[in-house]
Design a protein around this motif. Structure first.
Motif, PDB file in Angstrom:
ATOM      1  N   GLU A   1       0.445  -1.392  -0.453  1.00  0.00           N
ATOM      2  CA  GLU A   1       0.017   0.278   0.213  1.00  0.00           C
ATOM      3  C   GLU A   1       0.490   1.187   0.039  1.00  0.00           C
TER       4      GLU A   1
ATOM      5  N   TRP B   1       2.496   5.258   0.935  1.00  0.00           N
ATOM      6  CA  TRP B   1       2.438   6.021   1.624  1.00  0.00           C
ATOM      7  C   TRP B   1       1.926   7.256   1.597  1.00  0.00           C
TER       8      TRP B   1
ATOM      9  N   TYR C   1       2.529  15.010   3.875  1.00  0.00           N
ATOM     10  CA  TYR C   1       2.267  16.671   3.199  1.00  0.00           C
ATOM     11  C   TYR C   1       2.632  17.505   4.120  1.00  0.00           C
TER      12      TYR C   1
ATOM     13  N   PHE D   1       6.766  19.567   8.455  1.00  0.00           N
ATOM     14  CA  PHE D   1       6.310  18.814   8.012  1.00  0.00           C
ATOM     15  C   PHE D   1       4.657  18.306   8.932  1.00  0.00           C
ATOM     16  N   MET D   2       3.686  17.420   8.122  1.00  0.00           N
ATOM     17  CA  MET D   2       2.466  17.929   9.279  1.00  0.00           C
ATOM     18  C   MET D   2       1.360  16.486   9.071  1.00  0.00           C
ATOM     19  N   GLY D   3       1.321  15.513   8.185  1.00  0.00           N
ATOM     20  CA  GLY D   3       0.901  14.214   8.655  1.00  0.00           C
ATOM     21  C   GLY D   3       1.433  12.900   7.594  1.00  0.00           C
ATOM     22  N   ARG D   4       1.680  11.600   8.434  1.00  0.00           N
ATOM     23  CA  ARG D   4       2.218  11.137   6.811  1.00  0.00           C
ATOM     24  C   ARG D   4       0.729   9.800   7.450  1.00  0.00           C
ATOM     25  N   GLN D   5       0.687   9.372   5.962  1.00  0.00           N
ATOM     26  CA  GLN D   5      -0.426   7.565   6.451  1.00  0.00           C
ATOM     27  C   GLN D   5      -0.677   7.205   5.264  1.00  0.00           C
ATOM     28  N   MET D   6      -0.921   5.714   5.713  1.00  0.00           N
ATOM     29  CA  MET D   6      -1.340   4.678   4.795  1.00  0.00           C
ATOM     30  C   MET D   6      -2.760   4.898   3.723  1.00  0.00           C
TER      31      MET D   6
ATOM     32  N   LEU E   1      -5.189   2.819   1.705  1.00  0.00           N
ATOM     33  CA  LEU E   1      -5.551   1.179   1.600  1.00  0.00           C
ATOM     34  C   LEU E   1      -6.671   1.884  -0.613  1.00  0.00           C
TER      35      LEU E   1
ATOM     36  N   LEU F   1      -6.056  18.770   3.710  1.00  0.00           N
ATOM     37  CA  LEU F   1      -4.835  19.161   3.734  1.00  0.00           C
ATOM     38  C   LEU F   1      -5.126  20.365   4.834  1.00  0.00           C
TER      39      LEU F   1
ATOM     40  N   TYR G   1      12.207   5.132   8.508  1.00  0.00           N
ATOM     41  CA  TYR G   1      11.213   5.046   9.481  1.00  0.00           C
ATOM     42  C   TYR G   1      11.734   3.404  10.039  1.00  0.00           C
TER      43      TYR G   1
ATOM     44  N   MET H   1       5.629   1.396   4.394  1.00  0.00           N
ATOM     45  CA  MET H   1       5.621   2.116   6.370  1.00  0.00           C
ATOM     46  C   MET H   1       7.087   2.310   6.547  1.00  0.00           C
ATOM     47  N   TYR H   2       8.477   1.940   6.575  1.00  0.00           N
ATOM     48  CA  TYR H   2       9.364   2.138   6.508  1.00  0.00           C
ATOM     49  C   TYR H   2       9.887   2.327   5.632  1.00  0.00           C
TER      50      TYR H   2
END
Lengths: 387, 387, 387, 387
Positions: free
Chosen positions: A73, A75, A78, A84-89, A91, A99, A163, A174-175
């Motif tokens: 998946e 990632w 933004y 840096f504000m957010g980081r996510q997967m 799906l 944002l 990560y 994820m990493y």
């Protein structure tokens, strides 16, 4: 443009946002990071580091996406105004990601939305498509970057292990990242546009496991040669890349780490030709000269290929974040290319090694190592390019 | 051994020290840093980094010296138990320096007394001779170093600019050192013995000003080929060095910085042959190939010379503290030597560059830059040598 | 002024220096650091941090000194243009120290020559007297400092342990300094003149060993009340200090570390009155209130004394480099003084603690700890004083 | 427990995950961070720093949530094995978030899922409810924390400005966090459980704008006294908190920053009583004594309240990350409380100030400042508590 109501502000509240949708291909004031093929609507983000940047007024901003994947998946991360504000997967499915919201409407906000995951050749479905943005403000002039850097690399440039806890060893999206990555950091620090073309485990001649098919030169000339499979190729990934569309000032080649690893691995049985492949060492531990020359030949060829498509770019082979055992091999090949071609617009630069204090997960460079590489590389490029 | 009274403790005081003099050549428990020739009494300290180390009990320790100089007075520093204590100029004359006093008599103290100033070829009188030590305790076993590193370099390895304010530009001994020097720091960190052979302004092929006489290979085979003149040569500086007396595990060659500088300097009129010498650049700024090959030829020859005298040493060319513009040249020469000789026991390692934040005086590496180089080099040598 | 020949430049050399001697009291363009009494010729350097600063042209500069000591020989350090150059022990006798030579004659050089060793009360002979300077150039205008800070402290401010290896425990001058000392560093960073009045082991109420005689307030009002004995007192150390001669903008009081230690020590038998003295703890480990109030009373009295002599100075009690267990006690006393006197021109500021990573020798702050304190204190004083 | 199919693994793939749902209240091996009221299903995460921690085997893990908000949408972050993975906004609705997938099934993974946003008193709907977890593995024993710290604070402890660019000034949830926060970092470093009770703009006596209703003591005794409104109170936020359910070893009170700010602000008209409130300064800039005593009285009362509910906790007032102008006031009040109550189990500790280099957004502490505070506080607590 379609007028829609913001889903999270209810009637009777202080402010009623009128969000409008702008198709990504219709936005003129936008900067797109990363290689593009012909498809612009929806816009595929093909590599880690691929993404968009806009400067907008208004109180809120949304991004509309369509993503898919099987095992791997994607990632994203933004940032607002460089932070840096957010980081996510993400799906599989359709996504509307907010944002920012409730910000001062008049102030322009610079927003980057970036893919974290490298191009995944073994996951035909893995993709991010940007359909458009929703906003209640106006687009302001997007940043103009007068400097351009192309990074070509392996897992280091794919941000593997950037990560994750030191003891983590799973090989999962994820990493990996573009957010904690010397290439992104270097481009930001130098205020440069950049392209990333990288693949974990691959080399300039072969992969870490002696797989001769896993070399970056093989895929360099196509839009995203790394991504193959019936589904993903519909995005044009295997079409020839239009090099004229984006000419870098500098090409940073960070390859060699997997080529040297292959010399310590068992043979690889190539299913395509049924042959065994192995880079060998001499009894005293030194590299078998014949096999070393295979790497050098690949380097020389790749330099010719890079030069062909990027006639004015300085080619800086930047290597060493996970050891520098291939220094003598790389530079010997570069010298041979230079002598043979007469092309002098290239250089070798060693990046600082990762140490016990600077590892991330599964023995790859962590944040501190990427920061160290960034400091050294920026210093080098500033002097080299007179930046 | 002669019994003498300490000059600074008067009768009637709590403790009456009885200092005895031990000639330096009579002391068995001593470690001597730096190349030595035949003369051991008094012991000449010929290079920066040359010095002595002892472990003694007793309440005080003195060192007896004879020094001379014309323009370039030697400086020294000393440390107790690994910690810096003092640094001072030594003007011509006889000196008795107290290295410590009033310390707990029973505790052993490890003391290093080290020359700061490089060998000064243009000051025939510049020298430090150690006659002996005075103490009221006993010599304990001196440190044994199982690792040995030879450093060959230029002003960087001579510690030029390692002292002094950023704006200082005088070329004087005060600003040179072995105390703030990546070579000393690296040897300490790795618990290694080390030799320094370095000269500011010199290269592997020529000096920064195109003077072809200023190359380290020319002087490498003599005890201290850098020091010439009727007076200093009486110490045996121009005699062949006995390489069997001290075989390094690693030779760090930090040369090239002046060779690349010469390409941007006016021609040099060599008074010895009346010829003009100049390393040229092409109109596009690149190195004239013919002149570049002169440097490469010098490198290749030097590698043969190093190997001849140090058959088992790993030769690590470590370059880059003041820019890395000669990377391609050095490594091309190393590749040629490797191919031609079959000798694979060598490597190239790039040291971290000096930046605006890490300069010392007259645009040379300052303390922070030497520390950065030390960290990188120790990390490299630990992996390379399995240390 | 006496014309003398430089002893180290021989006839026939390129340049013949004509050094002239200038008595220290005759030099108008000079800045003197540290408290002074009436004697100006030769000038006694009474405290650590006491010293001179001049800006001179010419190629060389010497300083003429007379020093004496019994057990506690003074150390000095010197710097050129703000950069540390040398540090050495001075044994009893007359000294001519060369501070620089062979420098570009026209360039002005700013030179500081500073005492490292605190005032030594138990060594009647310990002293440094500056007789004058020898130079071949001219005095330029000395730096003018518009900011003035007085530091009052204990071993921390005396720089105990700022030199020496972590495991060293001897209590000797070699390990004390003004050069590696938050007070000197702070004054340099803020471009301020400064005075140091400090004594290792002393407190605001009593010494670390409960000796009630070892408190700074007792000696504060005399020129150098710390130095007593028939010899040293001839320098006027026990005369009343002329506070009008130098009024600080800020007084930094760094006391309390020994006062809290006394609560964990055995009783002290005061030979002067035959009484036992001990600061006690309650069974639960807390401070005996009666004894705590003795400390508070001493603080309050000292604040009155400081205010009396320094009517306009901001008094900042800055404490915590070796633990902050006395925070509640110090601030309670300060509150009581503030309430009682109505004087609001004072504040409490906690300095960063020393940790295992930042210790110097014998468990005192090392260089890194002094640097941390400097950073915090400069930040504080800049805001407080609008500097 | 309900068996459901993972939505993102399609038939025919290598592995078919069978996810099962576990209601949060049914999970025994779980650690919950943050104050809890009576409601456990779904579990409300009331404060920043509130969240859950589990150790699970299996290849994937999901968390099921219900969230709501009006203006102030909650943000969350999650980490695997102690390493930061993701951070995102949660808009109103039901959510299934995948916390990891495709990991080695047998390896246990420690997962934290934490609320970033402080309790929002002015957004009645703002909430996160954890319904349960979905997994295909087993719960292993959750971490046991033998140390407990309660943090009580203002915007600093709410992590305001810990995200965001230096120039950003909007007051929005995006810029607040528990992830970049000295309290979380301190608890992690000390391997401690922790509770956070904090509110931006509030003080111990009044808010930054002189609003006397904005003080933490007022809300301390209720479950989440900060959250009021008809909707949120249904979660029991205004019920008395059961202090016996969680007794801290240390209470860190980081209040005072807004109380001192109020002294420089215009009067506040309290709509509840129609009165004007203002903390005044004297003409010379010092604090009006009467108003200063109001703060002190509030501190004293709060200390009594804290002691009443936490009889054995050490109370450490830790202040100074945005200036330390209230040091004298806080400590005077603490001294008065100590004298009056006889309670000696409290201390004052100054935290390192934020500087130009360590600011985050809207002039609040950034990551580096939170790291500095963490280092100092951990060092302090280790010594204080013998940890």
């Amino acid at each position: 443009m379609v007028l829609i109501g913001s889903t999270d502000l209810k009637e009777g509240k202080k402010r009623m946002s009128q969000l409008r949708f702008e198709a990504i291909s219709e936005i003129k004031d936008i900067h797109i990071f990363g290689r593009m093929g012909r498809q612009r609507q929806p816009l595929p983000l093909l590599f880690n580091g691929s993404g968009i940047e806009v400067v907008v007024t208004g109180s809120e901003l949304w991004i509309d996406l369509e993503t898919d994947s099987d095992m791997h998946e994607p990632w994203v991360y933004y940032e607002i105004n460089g932070a840096f504000m957010g980081r996510q997967m993400l799906l599989p499915g359709e996504h509307r990601l907010c944002l920012f919201r409730n910000m001062s409407p008049d102030a322009p906000k610079r927003v980057r939305f970036i893919r974290e995951l490298q191009a995944m050749g073994d996951d035909d479905r893995s993709r991010i498509l940007v359909k458009g943005l929703e906003l209640d403000g106006e687009f302001k002039e997007a940043p103009k970057y007068t400097r351009r850097i192309e990074f070509i690399g392996d897992s280091i440039t794919s941000g593997e292990g950037s990560y994750g806890a030191t003891e983590d060893v799973d090989w999962i999206p994820m990493y990996m990242s573009a957010s904690v990555n010397y290439s992104t950091m270097t481009a930001k620090e130098l205020n440069a546009d950049y392209h990333l073309i990288s693949q974990g485990g691959w080399g300039v001649y072969c992969g870490w496991d002696n797989d001769p098919r896993h070399n970056l030169p093989k895929v360099y000339e196509r839009v995203c040669g790394l991504s193959n499979g019936p589904t993903i190729e519909k995005l044009g990934t295997q079409e020839p890349y239009d090099f004229d569309s984006w000419q870098p000032d500098v090409i940073v080649v960070n390859l060699g780490t997997n080529d040297i690893t292959a010399f310590s691995q068992p043979p690889f049985l190539n299913p395509e030709d049924g042959q065994l492949y192995q880079q060998r060492r001499n009894p005293d531990g030194s590299l078998n000269r014949e096999d070393e020359l295979k790497v050098e030949k690949a380097i020389i060829s790749f330099l010719y290929m890079l030069r062909k498509h990027n006639p004015r770019a300085h080619i800086a082979w930047c290597y060493g974040m996970l050891g520098c055992d291939l220094n003598m091999t790389i530079t010997e090949a570069m010298a041979a290319y230079r002598e043979e071609s007469g092309d002098k617009n290239l250089s070798f630069f060693q990046l600082p090694n990762t140490t016990m204090e600077t590892f991330g997960s599964h023995m790859h460079p962590g944040k501190k190592s990427h920061e160290n590489a960034t400091t050294a590389l920026c210093n080098y490029l500033r002097q080299l390019m007179n930046w």
